[in-house]
Design an enzyme around this catalytic site. Structure first.
Site, PDB file in Angstrom:
ATOM      1  N   LYS A  11      36.385  38.537  46.707  1.00  0.00           N
ATOM      2  CA  LYS A  11      37.498  39.486  46.733  1.00  0.00           C
ATOM      3  C   LYS A  11      38.194  39.502  48.109  1.00  0.00           C
ATOM      4  O   LYS A  11      37.640  39.018  49.109  1.00  0.00           O
ATOM      5  CB  LYS A  11      36.981  40.875  46.352  1.00  0.00           C
ATOM      6  CG  LYS A  11      36.441  40.946  44.911  1.00  0.00           C
ATOM      7  CD  LYS A  11      36.047  42.363  44.516  1.00  0.00           C
ATOM      8  CE  LYS A  11      35.520  42.424  43.090  1.00  0.00           C
ATOM      9  NZ  LYS A  11      35.168  43.788  42.667  1.00  0.00           N
ATOM     10  N   TYR A  51      41.882  43.355  35.053  1.00  0.00           N
ATOM     11  CA  TYR A  51      41.024  44.549  35.032  1.00  0.00           C
ATOM     12  C   TYR A  51      41.481  45.569  33.981  1.00  0.00           C
ATOM     13  O   TYR A  51      41.217  46.767  34.129  1.00  0.00           O
ATOM     14  CB  TYR A  51      40.992  45.193  36.412  1.00  0.00           C
ATOM     15  CG  TYR A  51      39.967  44.560  37.346  1.00  0.00           C
ATOM     16  CD1 TYR A  51      38.600  44.602  37.051  1.00  0.00           C
ATOM     17  CD2 TYR A  51      40.353  43.940  38.524  1.00  0.00           C
ATOM     18  CE1 TYR A  51      37.664  44.030  37.900  1.00  0.00           C
ATOM     19  CE2 TYR A  51      39.423  43.366  39.389  1.00  0.00           C
ATOM     20  CZ  TYR A  51      38.070  43.418  39.062  1.00  0.00           C
ATOM     21  OH  TYR A  51      37.132  42.860  39.905  1.00  0.00           O
ATOM     22  N   PHE A  59      40.231  55.155  39.391  1.00  0.00           N
ATOM     23  CA  PHE A  59      40.346  54.231  40.520  1.00  0.00           C
ATOM     24  C   PHE A  59      41.228  53.025  40.212  1.00  0.00           C
ATOM     25  O   PHE A  59      41.388  52.145  41.056  1.00  0.00           O
ATOM     26  CB  PHE A  59      38.953  53.763  40.963  1.00  0.00           C
ATOM     27  CG  PHE A  59      38.136  53.078  39.880  1.00  0.00           C
ATOM     28  CD1 PHE A  59      38.343  51.742  39.551  1.00  0.00           C
ATOM     29  CD2 PHE A  59      37.152  53.777  39.195  1.00  0.00           C
ATOM     30  CE1 PHE A  59      37.592  51.120  38.559  1.00  0.00           C
ATOM     31  CE2 PHE A  59      36.394  53.156  38.201  1.00  0.00           C
ATOM     32  CZ  PHE A  59      36.617  51.826  37.894  1.00  0.00           C
ATOM     33  N   ARG A  87      24.834  38.262  38.106  1.00  0.00           N
ATOM     34  CA  ARG A  87      24.912  39.714  38.326  1.00  0.00           C
ATOM     35  C   ARG A  87      23.739  40.177  39.203  1.00  0.00           C
ATOM     36  O   ARG A  87      23.872  41.093  40.011  1.00  0.00           O
ATOM     37  CB  ARG A  87      24.894  40.466  36.981  1.00  0.00           C
ATOM     38  CG  ARG A  87      26.085  40.193  36.082  1.00  0.00           C
ATOM     39  CD  ARG A  87      27.351  40.876  36.503  1.00  0.00           C
ATOM     40  NE  ARG A  87      27.320  42.308  36.350  1.00  0.00           N
ATOM     41  CZ  ARG A  87      28.398  43.087  36.428  1.00  0.00           C
ATOM     42  NH1 ARG A  87      29.593  42.562  36.669  1.00  0.00           N
ATOM     43  NH2 ARG A  87      28.309  44.383  36.292  1.00  0.00           N
ATOM     44  N   THR A  93      27.217  47.375  41.594  1.00  0.00           N
ATOM     45  CA  THR A  93      28.644  47.590  41.901  1.00  0.00           C
ATOM     46  C   THR A  93      28.813  48.372  43.205  1.00  0.00           C
ATOM     47  O   THR A  93      29.659  48.048  44.034  1.00  0.00           O
ATOM     48  CB  THR A  93      29.317  48.380  40.751  1.00  0.00           C
ATOM     49  OG1 THR A  93      29.057  47.709  39.522  1.00  0.00           O
ATOM     50  CG2 THR A  93      30.819  48.502  40.962  1.00  0.00           C
ATOM     51  N   ARG A 104      26.491  41.812  47.589  1.00  0.00           N
ATOM     52  CA  ARG A 104      27.169  43.084  47.880  1.00  0.00           C
ATOM     53  C   ARG A 104      26.441  43.875  48.971  1.00  0.00           C
ATOM     54  O   ARG A 104      27.062  44.546  49.790  1.00  0.00           O
ATOM     55  CB  ARG A 104      27.335  43.893  46.597  1.00  0.00           C
ATOM     56  CG  ARG A 104      28.489  43.368  45.737  1.00  0.00           C
ATOM     57  CD  ARG A 104      28.524  43.974  44.376  1.00  0.00           C
ATOM     58  NE  ARG A 104      29.756  43.625  43.660  1.00  0.00           N
ATOM     59  CZ  ARG A 104      29.912  43.772  42.357  1.00  0.00           C
ATOM     60  NH1 ARG A 104      28.931  44.254  41.603  1.00  0.00           N
ATOM     61  NH2 ARG A 104      31.052  43.441  41.781  1.00  0.00           N
ATOM     62  N   ASN A 114      34.028  45.656  47.245  1.00  0.00           N
ATOM     63  CA  ASN A 114      32.629  45.230  47.138  1.00  0.00           C
ATOM     64  C   ASN A 114      32.439  43.716  47.101  1.00  0.00           C
ATOM     65  O   ASN A 114      31.500  43.197  46.493  1.00  0.00           O
ATOM     66  CB  ASN A 114      31.949  45.924  45.954  1.00  0.00           C
ATOM     67  CG  ASN A 114      32.605  45.595  44.632  1.00  0.00           C
ATOM     68  OD1 ASN A 114      33.560  44.819  44.575  1.00  0.00           O
ATOM     69  ND2 ASN A 114      32.089  46.163  43.556  1.00  0.00           N
ATOM     70  N   HIS A 117      33.154  39.499  42.568  1.00  0.00           N
ATOM     71  CA  HIS A 117      33.159  39.819  41.134  1.00  0.00           C
ATOM     72  C   HIS A 117      32.270  38.840  40.389  1.00  0.00           C
ATOM     73  O   HIS A 117      32.200  37.654  40.738  1.00  0.00           O
ATOM     74  CB  HIS A 117      34.587  39.695  40.566  1.00  0.00           C
ATOM     75  CG  HIS A 117      34.630  39.596  39.069  1.00  0.00           C
ATOM     76  ND1 HIS A 117      34.533  40.700  38.251  1.00  0.00           N
ATOM     77  CD2 HIS A 117      34.722  38.527  38.232  1.00  0.00           C
ATOM     78  CE1 HIS A 117      34.576  40.312  36.982  1.00  0.00           C
ATOM     79  NE2 HIS A 117      34.692  38.997  36.949  1.00  0.00           N
ATOM     80  N   GLU A 128      37.570  35.183  31.161  1.00  0.00           N
ATOM     81  CA  GLU A 128      37.971  35.216  32.580  1.00  0.00           C
ATOM     82  C   GLU A 128      38.133  33.800  33.149  1.00  0.00           C
ATOM     83  O   GLU A 128      39.018  33.566  33.971  1.00  0.00           O
ATOM     84  CB  GLU A 128      36.932  36.002  33.383  1.00  0.00           C
ATOM     85  CG  GLU A 128      36.936  37.490  33.039  1.00  0.00           C
ATOM     86  CD  GLU A 128      35.815  38.280  33.709  1.00  0.00           C
ATOM     87  OE1 GLU A 128      35.025  37.682  34.482  1.00  0.00           O
ATOM     88  OE2 GLU A 128      35.737  39.496  33.471  1.00  0.00           O
TER      89      GLU A 128
HETATM   90  P1  ATP Z   1      33.397  43.468  38.899  1.00  0.00           P
HETATM   91  O1  ATP Z   1      33.991  43.600  37.504  1.00  0.00           O
HETATM   92  O2  ATP Z   1      34.458  43.432  39.988  1.00  0.00           O
HETATM   93  O3  ATP Z   1      32.420  42.328  38.988  1.00  0.00           O
HETATM   94  P2  ATP Z   1      31.440  45.440  38.269  1.00  0.00           P
HETATM   95  O4  ATP Z   1      31.388  44.783  36.924  1.00  0.00           O
HETATM   96  O5  ATP Z   1      30.171  45.531  39.043  1.00  0.00           O
HETATM   97  O6  ATP Z   1      32.525  44.764  39.199  1.00  0.00           O
HETATM   98  P3  ATP Z   1      33.174  47.427  37.148  1.00  0.00           P
HETATM   99  O7  ATP Z   1      32.682  48.701  36.566  1.00  0.00           O
HETATM  100  O8  ATP Z   1      33.641  46.357  36.236  1.00  0.00           O
HETATM  101  O9  ATP Z   1      32.042  46.896  38.130  1.00  0.00           O
HETATM  102  O10 ATP Z   1      34.341  47.806  38.169  1.00  0.00           O
HETATM  103  C1  ATP Z   1      35.300  46.843  38.564  1.00  0.00           C
HETATM  104  C2  ATP Z   1      35.584  47.036  40.030  1.00  0.00           C
HETATM  105  O11 ATP Z   1      36.274  48.277  40.203  1.00  0.00           O
HETATM  106  C3  ATP Z   1      34.362  47.185  40.937  1.00  0.00           C
HETATM  107  O12 ATP Z   1      33.805  45.943  41.310  1.00  0.00           O
HETATM  108  C4  ATP Z   1      34.949  47.907  42.122  1.00  0.00           C
HETATM  109  O13 ATP Z   1      35.716  47.017  42.942  1.00  0.00           O
HETATM  110  C5  ATP Z   1      35.895  48.877  41.437  1.00  0.00           C
HETATM  111  N1  ATP Z   1      35.248  50.159  41.110  1.00  0.00           N
HETATM  112  C6  ATP Z   1      34.346  50.409  40.134  1.00  0.00           C
HETATM  113  N2  ATP Z   1      33.978  51.705  40.105  1.00  0.00           N
HETATM  114  C7  ATP Z   1      34.685  52.307  41.109  1.00  0.00           C
HETATM  115  C8  ATP Z   1      34.771  53.644  41.597  1.00  0.00           C
HETATM  116  N3  ATP Z   1      34.050  54.616  41.061  1.00  0.00           N
HETATM  117  N4  ATP Z   1      35.599  53.889  42.645  1.00  0.00           N
HETATM  118  C9  ATP Z   1      36.348  52.897  43.197  1.00  0.00           C
HETATM  119  N5  ATP Z   1      36.328  51.617  42.771  1.00  0.00           N
HETATM  120  C10 ATP Z   1      35.501  51.312  41.744  1.00  0.00           C
HETATM  121 MG    MG Z   2      33.113  44.369  35.786  1.00  0.00          MG
END
Ligand code: ATP
Ligand code: MG
Length: 139
Positions: A11, A51, A59, A87, A93, A104, A114, A117, A128
């Protein structure tokens, strides 16, 4: 191919801070084969599509601004159980909850910023990968 590939993105926060090569080394050392990789940028429009599942979340707007804020590295990774194993390698996350030594834990700045992805299912991995690459040529 289905089942042993995943899509990853280094990212904008991690690219900006110069962590790309350390993260790529860690990915390779864990046994992932980088099938293809590109340095690119997401427009806001593309970030919204990528997304989309989060569009109702509080968010979302901030996430879109962040993900389109600078260069990213997107890549297709291959390994047995790629989605699940990747993962585990990236960690929770929220970096506060990410296990020691995970990407992370080592490189994230915050819950939003973070560092990396990873696809969360085989179905999404395929979707994706297609979003970023013309992957028909790998099948
Ligand atoms: P990613 O899809 O980026 O791999 P993830 O699957 O671990 O991450 P998701 O729940 O899909 O988590 O959230 C997508 C992204 O949105 C997170 O990686 C983070 O950058 C952001 N995000 C998720 N939850 C929050 C939150 N509560 N506040 C701010 N940003 C968030
Ligand atoms: Mg995700």
């Amino acid at each position: 191919m289905f089942g042993n590939i995943t899509l990853s993105i280094i990212k904008p926060d991690a690219v900006k801070k110069g962590y790309s090569m350390s993260i790529l080394s860690q990915i390779i050392n864990e046994g992932f084969n980088i099938i293809t990789l590109k340095i690119t940028e997401l427009s806001k429009k593309s970030a919204i599509i990528f997304y989309e599942e989060h569009k109702e979340k509080y968010f979302f707007e901030s996430l879109i601004v962040f993900m389109s804020s600078g260069p990213i590295i997107s890549m297709i990774l291959k390994k047995e159980n790629a989605v699940k194993d990747f993962r585990i390698l990236i960690g929770d996350t929220n970096p506060i909850n990410a296990k020691k030594g995970t990407i992370r834990n080592l490189y994230a700045t915050s819950l939003e910023k973070n560092a990396i992805h990873g696809s969360d299912s085989n179905k999404n991995a395929f979707k994706e990968c297609k979003f970023f690459f013309p992957i028909e040529k790998f099948s």
